[in-house]
Design an enzyme around this catalytic site. Structure first.
Site, PDB file in Angstrom:
ATOM      1  N   HIS A 168     -12.562  -5.205  -3.258  1.00 63.60           N
ATOM      2  CA  HIS A 168     -11.292  -5.172  -2.518  1.00 63.60           C
ATOM      3  C   HIS A 168     -11.447  -4.496  -1.155  1.00 63.60           C
ATOM      4  CE1 HIS A 168      -6.686  -4.180  -2.758  1.00 63.60           C
ATOM      5  NE2 HIS A 168      -7.098  -4.194  -1.505  1.00 63.60           N
TER       6      HIS A 168
ATOM      7  N   HIS B   4     -10.185  -3.867   4.474  1.00 62.35           N
ATOM      8  CA  HIS B   4     -10.898  -4.799   3.606  1.00 62.35           C
ATOM      9  C   HIS B   4     -12.327  -4.982   4.125  1.00 62.35           C
ATOM     10  CE1 HIS B   4      -7.008  -6.856   1.896  1.00 62.35           C
ATOM     11  NE2 HIS B   4      -7.104  -5.575   1.591  1.00 62.35           N
TER      12      HIS B   4
ATOM     13  N   CYS C 141       0.819  -1.221   0.000  1.00 61.78           N
ATOM     14  CA  CYS C 141       0.000   0.000   0.000  1.00 61.78           C
ATOM     15  C   CYS C 141       0.849   1.266   0.000  1.00 61.78           C
ATOM     16  CB  CYS C 141      -0.904   0.032   1.226  1.00 61.78           C
ATOM     17  SG  CYS C 141      -1.980  -1.385   1.445  1.00 61.78           S
TER      18      CYS C 141
ATOM     19  N   HIS D 171      -6.261   1.777   5.208  1.00 65.37           N
ATOM     20  CA  HIS D 171      -6.765   0.877   4.164  1.00 65.37           C
ATOM     21  C   HIS D 171      -7.360  -0.351   4.830  1.00 65.37           C
ATOM     22  CE1 HIS D 171      -7.313  -1.589   0.727  1.00 65.37           C
ATOM     23  NE2 HIS D 171      -6.267  -2.377   0.947  1.00 65.37           N
TER      24      HIS D 171
ATOM     25  N   GLU E  82     -27.866  11.167   9.070  1.00 66.45           N
ATOM     26  CA  GLU E  82     -27.239  11.974  10.119  1.00 66.45           C
ATOM     27  C   GLU E  82     -25.728  11.767  10.207  1.00 66.45           C
ATOM     28  OE1 GLU E  82     -27.264  14.682  13.449  1.00 66.45           O
ATOM     29  OE2 GLU E  82     -28.651  14.301  11.793  1.00 66.45           O
TER      30      GLU E  82
END
Length: 270
Positions: free
Chosen positions: A230, A142, A122, A140, A165
């Site tokens: 992903h 999943h 990443c 990040h 809201e």
């Protein structure tokens, strides 16, 4: 000041004992509970409990915006169990040249068990969020809710929802012509429409970089990018803002799945 972590995956006393194997400089560095490396560990355990980073998936990166050098970026390594991660397992990168200053492979073997650490796949995507949005942290996950939303909108390039809201927890962003930067001008309102771009997945994480950068540029009001089948990337001006945004967005994604199954439109017509 961070809230105390109540996770039971790691014995804190055992972690403190292991610090003695580090250099005096690193021992002192990691004693601070608010050190970025410690915060990554805390959040990884929390996110694991939320089923967001299971099976070594996902990742977190924090830029040391409150430290003496805000160009320092701490990144969790690839292929490790996130609920067991330790502060000395982080990669340390300095912007803007992306120079690696420290890796967990430099740490005494009694701590790493001779495991060969690899930088997170990443990393180029995290760096993109720092360079394009001046972010203080990038998350990040999943999340199954993120994945399901991209499946429900298989032919769409964006996800949108309004009149909920929880949207008020997210920032209202605008491009500043004078500074050339995306700046926060307040918080979103109940009646605002949240729009998050969706990019297509690739066989290798790093190959998402160009698509992520394009989405960030094309959606100046977004604080996240969904990756089809992903997961999701979420960023914020600080690690705690990124955490709030990630939690709020995941709530909205979960709600969107339920609304879709119930036949309720996600965007309310005026």
């Amino acid at each position: 000041m961070s809230a105390p972590c109540h996770c039971k995956h790691v014995d804190d006393s055992s972690s403190n004992d292991k610090l003695s194997a580090l250099s005096p400089e690193l021992q002192q560095e990691f004693k601070d509970p608010n050190h970025p490396a410690n915060l990554i560990c805390e959040l990884c355990r929390l996110f694991y409990d939320n089923n967001w980073v299971t099976g070594t998936g996902g990742g977190i990166s924090i830029r040391d915006v409150d430290g003496t050098n805000p160009n320092l970026v701490y990144i969790a390594p690839s292929g490790v169990q996130k609920e067991r991660i330790q502060p000395w397992e982080m990669f340390l990168v300095e912007l803007p040249d992306e120079k690696i200053l420290r890796t967990p492979n430099d740490i005494p073997k009694e701590l790493t068990k001779s495991y060969k650490y690899k930088p997170s796949a990443c990393t180029p995507l995290f760096i993109s969020c720092y360079t394009l949005r001046d972010a203080g942290a990038c998350i990040h996950t999943h999340s199954q809710h993120a994945v399901m939303v991209t499946l429900f909108f298989e032919n769409e390039k964006e996800f949108a929802i309004s009149h909920i809201e929880q949207i008020k927890a997210l920032p209202k962003l605008k491009y500043n012509d004078e500074t050339g930067k995306i700046e926060k001008i307040g918080s979103m309102e109940y009646y605002d429409k949240l729009v998050i771009p969706i990019i297509e997945n690739t066989p290798h994480e790093e190959d998402l970089t160009d698509s992520l950068q394009e989405a960030i540029k094309n959606y100046p009001g977004a604080s996240a990018v969904l990756v089809r089948r992903h997961g999701i990337y979420v960023w914020g001006e600080t690690v705690w803002k990124a955490k709030v945004y990630n939690e709020a967005i995941d709530y909205l994604l979960e709600l969107a799945v339920k609304m879709k199954l119930a036949g309720i439109p996600l965007v309310k017509q005026e």
